[in-house]
Design an enzyme around this catalytic site. Structure first.
Site, mmCIF file in Angstrom:
data_model
loop_
_atom_site.group_PDB
_atom_site.id
_atom_site.type_symbol
_atom_site.label_atom_id
_atom_site.label_comp_id
_atom_site.label_asym_id
_atom_site.label_seq_id
_atom_site.Cartn_x
_atom_site.Cartn_y
_atom_site.Cartn_z
ATOM 1 N N GLU A 303 2.315 32.105 -17.082
ATOM 2 C CA GLU A 303 1.845 33.429 -17.490
ATOM 3 C C GLU A 303 2.993 34.416 -17.696
ATOM 4 O O GLU A 303 2.961 35.537 -17.215
ATOM 5 C CB GLU A 303 0.842 33.965 -16.462
ATOM 6 C CG GLU A 303 -0.380 33.066 -16.343
ATOM 7 C CD GLU A 303 -1.385 33.500 -15.284
ATOM 8 O OE1 GLU A 303 -1.000 34.227 -14.366
ATOM 9 O OE2 GLU A 303 -2.546 33.096 -15.399
ATOM 10 N N ASP A 377 -8.723 28.262 -11.686
ATOM 11 C CA ASP A 377 -8.221 29.532 -11.159
ATOM 12 C C ASP A 377 -9.243 30.261 -10.301
ATOM 13 O O ASP A 377 -9.828 31.236 -10.759
ATOM 14 C CB ASP A 377 -7.760 30.432 -12.316
ATOM 15 C CG ASP A 377 -6.888 31.593 -11.822
ATOM 16 O OD1 ASP A 377 -6.453 31.551 -10.662
ATOM 17 O OD2 ASP A 377 -6.655 32.521 -12.607
ATOM 18 N N GLU A 405 -11.286 38.078 -7.335
ATOM 19 C CA GLU A 405 -11.032 38.213 -8.768
ATOM 20 C C GLU A 405 -12.202 37.709 -9.610
ATOM 21 O O GLU A 405 -12.559 38.341 -10.602
ATOM 22 C CB GLU A 405 -9.756 37.433 -9.131
ATOM 23 C CG GLU A 405 -9.448 37.438 -10.618
ATOM 24 C CD GLU A 405 -8.148 36.720 -10.954
ATOM 25 O OE1 GLU A 405 -7.434 36.291 -10.020
ATOM 26 O OE2 GLU A 405 -7.838 36.578 -12.152
#
Lengths: 712, 712
Positions: A303, A377, A405
């Site tokens: 990322e 993730d 998240e």
């Protein structure tokens, strides 16, 4: 005209006037009704052998607790101590209770609590350990037992952690924003450090020590090399000095390109001698500030983060360079496995395994590879990461995400212990049946000499630390499972509730039930039957099954759900990406077969037609719709349950939690409506009976675009 | 081996164990030692006439207070009320105490407190007012008197505010960053609004009501039009609903280009009919959400904000368009005068006056022009803004900055009441001698029908709201001076200390002294003798006299101090920019003359050679150096004073304040050293005796560059 006397009003207003903002977490030390002599005596007649900052903390903690537990303050007679807190080496008769084997077993962090003496009135409770930190853990344990009205059992309590390094990962930036943080901003006030030491730093350390956490990574894995400059190392040192007597080591994230950014070198190539020397000097400098510095955590080649790939080197090359720099000082490297190609030509599920499997055995002995619980993730549910079954020569640590998240951010109750437990108990079959993930993590399966667990913190500046009062339970649960990966979710929930709110079973029993079911509820209204990564783009708040296009396919929902008129799901069997081949044969057989795969993983591994028949006879479409509805129904019934315990706890936390539960129920419906409308375009089937019609049309949900969502 | 019993330890640890994070502000309601019957009786035997949300708040407040003041809880006999709280219209004998003139004088916000009855045992205290809000103000006043052990005087208490609109300006952005905010982030959690109403919103409203603040501008003057969309208006409404029973109205900043940004118009020209209609519709919409909406605050044509200049229109054109839109609903426009040219060809000091003076009398009657206390920008000391003496036909409101953008940010104690008082008491001579700024502001000088005061808030997510515990005093002082611009700093400091910490004179007397001197101390170590705007670039944290170059001259220090070998200071007399001509003749004479100008304004108006002789015989250079040293000396001696009161207050606030005081003393030295080294280059004179040598050389200070300074 009405006239209310004080006493009358007190009854009426007592719950609204009395306020509890939740800052004290599970260390409430609230008043014990009718305390018994076994509870009172220990805390009014105690003796601590020796002196040290940690022992001072122990004394302070006993003071706080007894002030809270007992009101009015009981008189303690000072004749004989009823509680003795002493290291084994400070006891008059060395090891008079424990044989040398048991003492060794306690290790550096373990403790024993035992009742000494025969007669009822002559009993003394002994907390003993090899170290001051062990005594601190033992003291917290005893105080928690007292709060929960649980006497020390005859056989005593012997505990030592199964994992050496039990760390929180703060994704906190130096400007105090927190990546994926939903409870305000960073509690690290870098500007005021090192000159101002806030009380909250002590309270943070206390809270962590009380659940056995012994390390903290202060900075975001998307790292800023500034933290390695002297200006910031002074600040880090100030925090390390606060945390040390609580047994907490400080770690930092190391930005791989630091030699260029702050070292003025032209490269960060891990095989370059200048670069290696720069890191050696930097490590030496860090240890001059912080002699017990824990080590570096690195996110590389992922990322946008720089890494060894930039120089054609392997992850092992990168990790080993840092390990060599830390080695002389006893530091370790936690090297994250969350690496995936910049161009993603293949299933992202496979990439970390493909990258690291060939490197098994090539890492230095002070490197541990940090692996997220699943290969994608931090989804509401993921099968365990295939790396856990594939790296026998490399210590692996678990990375759990405590911050939510992908589980509703700040306002959704999702008690995560069942999720952590589920992953830890899965069998990798690495050494045949019984090779659970927990045994990989605790080092027992492959006899690793280094073990660790990381939890991505959910802590922020919110007055109750975590936004949702019940998200405190996830911090607590993480600590407890890092201490003992075999701990049960139910026990953790029960103890947390009793410490945090009340010992009243009329409260604990129903609320424990909703806690334990809450994560499955979230799976139901977000991603049932193995669906994953269908959240809104970028901030991941709310549903986004329509997310498609953009810079890379594996950041879209359509990549993951593959919905079409033909069906739905990601084929990871041999007819698809064959990610399944990264698991043991036993799992390939079990999960590869539509008849034997557990339905919660169905669409994770298989692309299935809409009329595929589920075990209960429903079509896939019907089952999907009913799961969504079930999640909504539970979120609504939780509100009723919560309302039923109104007078059992303080008004402030009651009201705060209630409004969050109402938000959760509304958003569960948002998820259900958006997903069923979206997927219904492809299934072209009607909603089954019992599933409510959506509130709006699909366009409404696609266009609904919340602004300034926190946590980016 | 030591053995400490509980009781022994309690003595030892009482101050460290007992914690007070400061959240309760000046509403501590701490225990009163030996409370007298006049204190007890009122709060145990009281009666509230009528019922309303505001009256419920009054009852709750009395509960909180009595719970705090009295422990153990006294028994209240319920025979006769000793405290009666009633609107005048609800009293059995209408106005039986006050004649009609006095009742009218109380107005909508005033209150009276009087003792009724003759015999000691038969006395009843009456709090009365024309409105529920007046009763709330009266109740807070009485509770504060009880906490301070101050009985109601025989003649009673009659108060009504001299200013109608007493508002806080929050420079809070929708992403929760706060421009020039140094105490964390915005307390407005827009993401959770409107569905979650945090307890802190109530506590914010309580605190404001307790000091008479009756309005809050929720958003930054550097505005975001998003707040005017339905999504955000729902959130604003939720806050307005919380604040309403506390008498607090909500205002928003209106971005001038909103018709383009959210209205899809092609222009925001205030003379365009479509634009005017857009604002009319928008105002109507806002009032549908919030029927008592206060109005708009606008920063236009300044520092990049859009405004009427973009269309060749005047500030009056812009303000009047919004005023017309708000008029039908009773709203007002607070139009900021902080306007300065994009290209700054002239002294910035003169620009607001030059812009607005020709517009005097051209504004609608629901417009008030919001003028900063000085013409530059919230410096530690500024002469009053010349506009205050120049706009007889236009209502002007004062804008004070409570947050310490130019006064040391979070960690510097600077009690600002003396600064506010200094400005309010300055004489504009607008209608001859005795035309003080306070009389312009309270409307008495020019018989304005609309009066207001704004304070730029220093409130954030820090657990004590304001970062420095003593910065709470500035919020408090602002409220008190907005209520009564003639209040004395000394009284405000005294009352704040007694409410916030303790009534013990051994604490109050020395600490009041350091509070009252603290702003002058900051002037001394930052900008003595009329120096201004020599802070570091952009974040304004720390000294930056060397700041020069860049996009515009008036954002540099060299522009303002004009230091050279010839001397120092900004010539604003007729030989220079002649900004002095914007003041009354009397001031032109007094300030224009080197012999008569008060030395604290010397370098504000004059460029003076280094050997210019000051009143005490020192040269300018010597005087400058001694002022800097004096500031440092005071910051150091404050630490000693603070240490001397250690056991008078709780340990947590003691330690927190102590570390901030140490930072302040260090930074005072930083300021002194950096400024004297820098200016010494030009004066080429040695430091006078008694002034310490700098710690480092000038290069060190120029290169010192703190990172991630908060508040931008």
């Amino acid at each position: 005209m009405k006239f209310l006397s004080l006493n009358l009003l007190l009854i009426f207003l007592s719950f609204t006037v009395y306020s509890n903002d939740g800052y004290k977490l599970w260390l409430q030390y609230y008043k014990i009704d009718n305390p018994q002599s076994w509870q009172i005596d220990k805390l009014t007649q105690y003796k601590v052998n020796g002196s040290s900052p940690t022992l001072d903390i122990i004394q302070g903690e006993i003071q706080r607790a007894s002030q809270g537990f007992f009101s009015p303050k009981p008189e303690g007679s000072s004749k004989n101590p009823k509680l003795l807190i002493s290291k084994i080496s400070d006891l008059d008769q060395k090891g008079f209770l424990l044989d040398s084997h048991k003492i060794k077993e306690l290790g550096p962090d373990g403790f024993a609590i035992q009742e000494l003496g025969d007669k009822q009135n002559d009993k003394t409770t002994l907390i003993t350990a090899n170290t001051d930190i062990g005594l601190l853990y033992g003291t917290f344990h005893l105080l928690q037992m007292i709060q929960r009205n649980t006497p020390v059992p005859k056989e005593g309590v012997f505990q030592s952690p199964k994992i050496q390094h039990r760390v929180l990962n703060h994704w906190d930036n130096l400007d105090r924003t927190v990546e994926r943080g939903y409870s305000g901003f960073s509690i690290w006030n870098w500007h005021r450090l090192p000159r101002h030491i806030d009380q909250q730093y002590h309270d943070y350390a206390r809270a962590n020590a009380s659940i056995g956490i012994n390390g903290t990574v202060l900075t975001n894995v998307n790292a800023n090399s500034l933290v390695l400059t002297p200006e910031y190392l002074e600040k880090v040192k100030a925090l390390a000095d606060v945390f040390r007597p609580y047994g907490i080591k400080v770690y930092l994230t190391a930005r791989f390109s630091s030699p260029i950014e702050i070292g003025k070198l032209s490269t960060a190539d891990p095989l370059n001698g200048e670069v290696q020397n720069w890191w050696k000097d930097k490590a030496k400098e860090v240890y001059e500030y912080i002699p017990d510095f824990g080590g570096f955590v690195v996110k590389a080649d992922s990322e946008g983060q720089p890494g060894p790939h930039n120089y054609g080197r392997t992850q092992a090359d990168g990790a080993n360079m840092l390990a060599d720099a830390l080695k002389p000082f006893g530091g370790i490297v936690m090297w994250r496995a969350f690496v995936y190609s910049e161009n993603t030509p293949d299933d992202r599920h496979k990439q970390a395994y493909n990258e690291f499997k060939p490197l098994d055995g090539l890492f230095r002995d002070n490197v541990i590879v940090q692996v997220k619980n699943g290969a994608i993730d931090f989804q509401p549910r993921e099968p365990f990461h295939p790396m856990f079954g594939a790296m026998p020569k490399t210590p692996l640590m678990m990375e759990f995400q405590i911050t939510q998240e992908y589980l509703g951010h700040d306002t959704h109750m999702a008690f995560l212990a069942p999720m952590y437990e589920e992953v830890l108990r899965e069998d990798t079959f690495a050494n045949g049946k019984g090779s659970e993930v927990s045994k990989v993590i605790d080092g027992s399966l492959h006899s690793n000499s280094i073990t660790a667990m990381a939890g991505v913190a959910n802590i922020g500046t919110d007055r109750n630390w975590t936004g949702h009062h019940f998200h405190q339970a996830n911090w607590f649960a993480y600590g407890r499972l890092a201490w003992n990966p075999n701990e049960s979710s139910e026990k953790i929930a029960d103890e947390w509730l009793r410490l945090t709110f009340t010992n009243d079973d009329d409260f604990v029993t129903p609320i424990r039930k909703i806690m334990l079911g809450s994560r499955e509820m979230v799976v139901n209204y977000m991603t049932p039957l193995g669906l994953h990564h269908i959240m809104a783009r970028s901030h991941h708040y709310g549903p986004g099954p329509w997310v498609t296009g953009g810079s890379r396919a594996d950041w879209t929902s359509t990549y993951y759900h593959q919905a079409s008129e033909q069906g739905i799901g990601f084929d990871r069997t041999s007819s698809g990406s064959n990610a399944l081949a990264q698991y043991a044969k036993e799992l390939q057989t079990n999960w590869g077969n539509l008849n034997s795969i557990p339905e919660e993983y169905l669409l994770w591994f298989h692309h299935v037609p809409w009329d595929h028949q589920l075990k209960n006879g429903d079509t896939l479409w019907e089952g999907l719709a009913k799961h969504y509805q079930k999640g909504v129904d539970e979120a609504r019934s939780n509100i009723k349950t919560w309302e039923s315990i109104k007078n059992k706890i303080d008004g402030e936390r009651f009201a705060h939690t209630l409004s969050f539960m109402k938000i959760q129920a509304e958003e569960a419906q948002w998820w259900r409506d958006a997903c069923l409308l979206y997927f219904g375009q492809f299934s072209k089937m009607p909603l089954p009976q019992g599933v409510e019609q959506p509130l709006h049309n699909l366009e409404y949900y696609i266009n609904y675009n919340p602004k300034n969502v926190p946590g980016i």
